[in-house]
Design a protein around this motif. Structure first.
Motif, PDB file in Angstrom:
ATOM      1  N   SER A   1     -26.063  -2.276 -20.263  1.00 29.96           N
ATOM      2  CA  SER A   1     -25.635  -3.466 -21.006  1.00 29.96           C
ATOM      3  C   SER A   1     -25.668  -4.693 -20.101  1.00 29.96           C
ATOM      4  O   SER A   1     -25.531  -4.580 -18.879  1.00 29.96           O
ATOM      5  N   PRO A   2     -25.830  -5.871 -20.690  1.00 34.84           N
ATOM      6  CA  PRO A   2     -25.782  -7.099 -19.892  1.00 34.84           C
ATOM      7  C   PRO A   2     -24.451  -7.234 -19.148  1.00 34.84           C
ATOM      8  O   PRO A   2     -24.432  -7.708 -18.007  1.00 34.84           O
ATOM      9  N   GLU A   3     -23.370  -6.788 -19.774  1.00 33.84           N
ATOM     10  CA  GLU A   3     -22.071  -6.870 -19.116  1.00 33.84           C
ATOM     11  C   GLU A   3     -22.049  -6.030 -17.839  1.00 33.84           C
ATOM     12  O   GLU A   3     -21.554  -6.457 -16.803  1.00 33.84           O
ATOM     13  N   ARG A   4     -22.594  -4.829 -17.926  1.00 30.82           N
ATOM     14  CA  ARG A   4     -22.615  -3.945 -16.754  1.00 30.82           C
ATOM     15  C   ARG A   4     -23.523  -4.499 -15.665  1.00 30.82           C
ATOM     16  O   ARG A   4     -23.211  -4.380 -14.478  1.00 30.82           O
ATOM     17  N   LEU A   5     -24.641  -5.095 -16.060  1.00 37.02           N
ATOM     18  CA  LEU A   5     -25.534  -5.703 -15.067  1.00 37.02           C
ATOM     19  C   LEU A   5     -24.824  -6.832 -14.317  1.00 37.02           C
ATOM     20  O   LEU A   5     -24.908  -6.925 -13.085  1.00 37.02           O
ATOM     21  N   ILE A   6     -24.113  -7.667 -15.036  1.00 38.99           N
ATOM     22  CA  ILE A   6     -23.393  -8.774 -14.394  1.00 38.99           C
ATOM     23  C   ILE A   6     -22.270  -8.227 -13.525  1.00 38.99           C
ATOM     24  O   ILE A   6     -22.069  -8.692 -12.404  1.00 38.99           O
ATOM     25  N   ASP A   7     -21.540  -7.221 -14.028  1.00 35.04           N
ATOM     26  CA  ASP A   7     -20.488  -6.602 -13.222  1.00 35.04           C
ATOM     27  C   ASP A   7     -21.065  -6.061 -11.909  1.00 35.04           C
ATOM     28  O   ASP A   7     -20.470  -6.219 -10.843  1.00 35.04           O
ATOM     29  N   GLY A   8     -22.222  -5.431 -11.997  1.00 33.12           N
ATOM     30  CA  GLY A   8     -22.874  -4.889 -10.796  1.00 33.12           C
ATOM     31  C   GLY A   8     -23.274  -5.985  -9.824  1.00 33.12           C
ATOM     32  O   GLY A   8     -23.135  -5.821  -8.601  1.00 33.12           O
ATOM     33  N   CYS A   9     -23.760  -7.088 -10.347  1.00 33.48           N
ATOM     34  CA  CYS A   9     -24.129  -8.217  -9.483  1.00 33.48           C
ATOM     35  C   CYS A   9     -22.902  -8.772  -8.766  1.00 33.48           C
ATOM     36  O   CYS A   9     -22.939  -9.005  -7.547  1.00 33.48           O
ATOM     37  N   VAL A  10     -21.824  -8.975  -9.503  1.00 32.93           N
ATOM     38  CA  VAL A  10     -20.601  -9.510  -8.904  1.00 32.93           C
ATOM     39  C   VAL A  10     -20.061  -8.536  -7.866  1.00 32.93           C
ATOM     40  O   VAL A  10     -19.661  -8.933  -6.770  1.00 32.93           O
TER      41      VAL A  10
ATOM     42  N   THR B   1     -21.738  -6.320  -6.114  1.00 35.11           N
ATOM     43  CA  THR B   1     -22.617  -6.348  -4.944  1.00 35.11           C
ATOM     44  C   THR B   1     -22.371  -7.597  -4.111  1.00 35.11           C
ATOM     45  O   THR B   1     -22.285  -7.527  -2.873  1.00 35.11           O
ATOM     46  N   LEU B   2     -22.254  -8.732  -4.769  1.00 37.61           N
ATOM     47  CA  LEU B   2     -21.998  -9.980  -4.034  1.00 37.61           C
ATOM     48  C   LEU B   2     -20.675  -9.902  -3.286  1.00 37.61           C
ATOM     49  O   LEU B   2     -20.583 -10.293  -2.111  1.00 37.61           O
ATOM     50  N   ARG B   3     -19.647  -9.383  -3.955  1.00 40.81           N
ATOM     51  CA  ARG B   3     -18.319  -9.307  -3.353  1.00 40.81           C
ATOM     52  C   ARG B   3     -18.258  -8.278  -2.222  1.00 40.81           C
ATOM     53  O   ARG B   3     -17.727  -8.538  -1.151  1.00 40.81           O
TER      54      ARG B   3
ATOM     55  N   VAL C   1     -20.621 -18.801  -7.417  1.00 42.83           N
ATOM     56  CA  VAL C   1     -21.583 -18.007  -8.194  1.00 42.83           C
ATOM     57  C   VAL C   1     -20.877 -16.841  -8.872  1.00 42.83           C
ATOM     58  O   VAL C   1     -21.099 -16.556 -10.057  1.00 42.83           O
ATOM     59  N   MET C   2     -19.990 -16.176  -8.150  1.00 40.62           N
ATOM     60  CA  MET C   2     -19.249 -15.056  -8.735  1.00 40.62           C
ATOM     61  C   MET C   2     -18.376 -15.531  -9.889  1.00 40.62           C
ATOM     62  O   MET C   2     -18.254 -14.855 -10.913  1.00 40.62           O
ATOM     63  N   ASP C   3     -17.771 -16.705  -9.746  1.00 37.48           N
ATOM     64  CA  ASP C   3     -16.935 -17.268 -10.797  1.00 37.48           C
ATOM     65  C   ASP C   3     -17.757 -17.527 -12.054  1.00 37.48           C
ATOM     66  O   ASP C   3     -17.347 -17.165 -13.159  1.00 37.48           O
TER      67      ASP C   3
ATOM     68  N   PRO D   1     -11.982 -14.986 -23.637  1.00 36.30           N
ATOM     69  CA  PRO D   1     -12.813 -14.168 -22.752  1.00 36.30           C
ATOM     70  C   PRO D   1     -12.955 -14.706 -21.326  1.00 36.30           C
ATOM     71  O   PRO D   1     -13.486 -14.026 -20.470  1.00 36.30           O
ATOM     72  N   LEU D   2     -12.491 -15.933 -21.074  1.00 39.47           N
ATOM     73  CA  LEU D   2     -12.652 -16.495 -19.730  1.00 39.47           C
ATOM     74  C   LEU D   2     -11.828 -15.711 -18.724  1.00 39.47           C
ATOM     75  O   LEU D   2     -10.711 -15.309 -18.993  1.00 39.47           O
ATOM     76  N   LYS D   3     -12.410 -15.507 -17.570  1.00 38.22           N
ATOM     77  CA  LYS D   3     -11.745 -14.774 -16.490  1.00 38.22           C
ATOM     78  C   LYS D   3     -10.961 -15.758 -15.623  1.00 38.22           C
ATOM     79  O   LYS D   3     -11.246 -16.948 -15.611  1.00 38.22           O
ATOM     80  N   PRO D   4      -9.982 -15.234 -14.878  1.00 41.09           N
ATOM     81  CA  PRO D   4      -9.253 -16.112 -13.957  1.00 41.09           C
ATOM     82  C   PRO D   4     -10.235 -16.762 -12.976  1.00 41.09           C
ATOM     83  O   PRO D   4     -11.177 -16.143 -12.518  1.00 41.09           O
ATOM     84  N   SER D   5      -9.967 -18.000 -12.683  1.00 36.54           N
ATOM     85  CA  SER D   5     -10.866 -18.756 -11.820  1.00 36.54           C
ATOM     86  C   SER D   5     -10.800 -18.277 -10.372  1.00 36.54           C
ATOM     87  O   SER D   5      -9.764 -17.816  -9.898  1.00 36.54           O
ATOM     88  N   LEU D   6     -11.899 -18.440  -9.694  1.00 38.88           N
ATOM     89  CA  LEU D   6     -11.976 -18.140  -8.263  1.00 38.88           C
ATOM     90  C   LEU D   6     -11.925 -19.428  -7.441  1.00 38.88           C
ATOM     91  O   LEU D   6     -12.340 -19.457  -6.289  1.00 38.88           O
ATOM     92  N   LEU D   7     -11.420 -20.525  -8.032  1.00 37.51           N
ATOM     93  CA  LEU D   7     -11.417 -21.812  -7.343  1.00 37.51           C
ATOM     94  C   LEU D   7     -10.638 -21.757  -6.035  1.00 37.51           C
ATOM     95  O   LEU D   7     -11.024 -22.403  -5.067  1.00 37.51           O
TER      96      LEU D   7
END
Length: 164
Positions: free
Chosen positions: A13-22, A24-26, A45-47, A152-158
């Motif tokens: 799923s697109p959600e899983r792909l994005i989760d995997g990217c985040v 990996t980045l983290r 970018v992760m935010d 659906p917005l996630k907590p900010s990483l600001l």
């Protein structure tokens, strides 16, 4: 190309792909970055990715909730327009409402949003302005819809972005 591998990748799923990217980045990239500015950019970018995650493929339940709410509001507005003596405007709202009943959920919601804009225009074109019942109908839809839009917005990483 290995067809089994390809079928598994396509099924992600697109959600899983994005989760995997985040992830990996983290877990893989961030620990290897020493520059504060580069770390800040990576957190940015992760935010963006985390907030984009639930918007890539609109959820059917969210679309259905918006569609149900919009249909109710439009029906109420059409009734108010009829009561106010604006049968033509009420007919236009009812026609837009009927037209929004076909297509994919995304297409229906897009059509309902356009119908709401047309209904608002019709209401505020009335000589006495929008009747209170119509304002309530709009508020009963738009208030909860604003909550559905931001939920659906996630907590900010600001904070992490600023630290680098």
């Amino acid at each position: 190309m290995n067809e089994t591998w390809f079928n598994r990748v396509v099924a992600i799923s697109p959600e899983r792909l994005i989760d995997g990217c985040v992830e990996t980045l983290r877990d893989e990239v961030l620990p290897n970055l020493e520059a504060r500015t580069a770390r800040g950019r990576l957190y940015a970018v992760m935010d963006v990715l985390q907030n984009l995650r639930d918007r890539v493929d609109p959820k059917a339940a969210a679309l259905e909730a918006e569609a149900t709410s919009a249909r109710t509001a439009l029906g109420r507005i059409a009734a108010v327009l009829r009561e106010a003596g604006s049968a033509d405007a009420a007919g236009c709202v009812e026609a837009a409402l009927a037209a929004a009943s076909t297509g994919t959920p995304s297409e229906c919601v897009a059509a309902l949003r356009q119908a709401l804009v047309a209904a608002i225009d019709a209401l505020y074109a009335l000589p006495s302005g929008a009747p209170e019942a119509a304002r309530r109908a709009l508020g009963d839809h738009l208030g909860p819809q604003a909550v559905r839009d931001i939920a659906p917005l996630k907590p900010s990483l600001l904070n992490e972005i600023s630290k680098g």
